[in-house]
Design a protein around this motif. Structure first.
Motif, PDB file in Angstrom:
ATOM      1  N   GLU A   3       0.813  -1.220   0.000  1.00  0.00           N
ATOM      2  CA  GLU A   3       0.000   0.000   0.000  1.00  0.00           C
ATOM      3  C   GLU A   3       0.849   1.273   0.000  1.00  0.00           C
ATOM      4  N   ILE A   4       1.960   1.246   0.699  1.00  0.00           N
ATOM      5  CA  ILE A   4       2.839   2.423   0.762  1.00  0.00           C
ATOM      6  C   ILE A   4       3.422   2.718  -0.617  1.00  0.00           C
ATOM      7  N   GLU A   5       3.871   1.693  -1.313  1.00  0.00           N
ATOM      8  CA  GLU A   5       4.436   1.870  -2.653  1.00  0.00           C
ATOM      9  C   GLU A   5       3.358   2.324  -3.633  1.00  0.00           C
ATOM     10  N   ILE A   9       3.554   5.887  -5.747  1.00  0.00           N
ATOM     11  CA  ILE A   9       3.446   5.973  -7.208  1.00  0.00           C
ATOM     12  C   ILE A   9       2.251   6.837  -7.588  1.00  0.00           C
ATOM     13  N   SER A  10       1.140   6.687  -6.882  1.00  0.00           N
ATOM     14  CA  SER A  10      -0.051   7.485  -7.161  1.00  0.00           C
ATOM     15  C   SER A  10       0.224   8.975  -6.983  1.00  0.00           C
ATOM     16  N   LYS A  11       0.897   9.343  -5.915  1.00  0.00           N
ATOM     17  CA  LYS A  11       1.227  10.753  -5.684  1.00  0.00           C
ATOM     18  C   LYS A  11       2.161  11.277  -6.779  1.00  0.00           C
ATOM     19  N   GLU A  57      -2.085  -1.598 -11.493  1.00  0.00           N
ATOM     20  CA  GLU A  57      -2.615  -1.741 -10.135  1.00  0.00           C
ATOM     21  C   GLU A  57      -2.954  -0.380  -9.530  1.00  0.00           C
ATOM     22  N   VAL A  58      -2.100   0.605  -9.724  1.00  0.00           N
ATOM     23  CA  VAL A  58      -2.361   1.944  -9.190  1.00  0.00           C
ATOM     24  C   VAL A  58      -3.631   2.521  -9.811  1.00  0.00           C
ATOM     25  N   VAL A  59      -3.764   2.392 -11.125  1.00  0.00           N
ATOM     26  CA  VAL A  59      -4.953   2.918 -11.814  1.00  0.00           C
ATOM     27  C   VAL A  59      -6.216   2.202 -11.335  1.00  0.00           C
TER      28      VAL A  59
END
Length: 180
Positions: A3-5, A9-11, A57-59
């Motif tokens: 979740e941290i990674e 990446i999202s930020k 995954e982020v998207v």
């Protein structure tokens, strides 16, 4: 990916796709789309490493659906919230009678006097529900939820747009349409 990674990446994607693509010399087209392969390569040169699978995954897991792929996943863009000049090619939409805007208590007197301005963004963001507006307001301090008479605004000729991730957008909300 943990979740941290995912959040890191999202930020980073928010920064690059919404505000500062030049940070990694990424080219966005007039509609805010970037080539996925170029994003991954140039991000790695900027020391932010992720794979295509990580990007997917982020998207897919972003709770606000901030990012979108094109149909064949060769291009990516931010759904809304840009401070750079791009055209999301949004079509006008009929808003519900009321929408909500979350803000900090410290902003209320200014908003009730001047209205809600887009400032450095391309649009004012409005929420369809109070829960989302509360989360937005909490990011800036003690939250206050404002009710916006969007049907009246639209009847008065003010256009609204609905982004791909279901955020309602408009250019300005005059104080006369706002209730606390």
């Amino acid at each position: 990916m943990n979740e941290i990674e995912n959040k890191r990446i999202s930020k980073f994607l928010s920064l690059i796709l919404r505000h500062q693509p030049e940070t990694i010399q990424l080219k966005l087209d007039e509609n805010g789309w970037a080539e996925v392969s170029e994003l991954i390569t140039k991000s790695a040169k900027g020391r932010i490493h992720f794979s295509f699978e990580d990007l997917e995954e982020v998207v897919e897991t972003n709770n606000k659906k901030r990012f979108a792929f094109n149909d064949d996943k060769t291009m990516i863009r931010a759904s809304q919230g840009h401070s750079i000049d791009i055209d999301l090619a949004l079509k006008t939409a009929q808003p519900p009678d009321f929408l909500y805007h979350g803000t900090a208590e410290s902003n209320i007197s200014s908003i009730l006097d001047k209205g809600i301005e887009k400032r450095s963004r391309q649009h004012v963001h409005l929420s369809a529900d109070k829960e989302t507006a509360t989360k937005v307001g909490m990011r800036h301090g003690k939250p206050v939820i404002l009710t916006i008479r969007t049907k009246k605004m639209n009847d008065d000729g003010i256009p609204f747009y609905l982004s791909a991730n279901n955020v309602w957008l408009t250019d300005f909300v005059d104080a006369k349409y706002i209730s606390k």
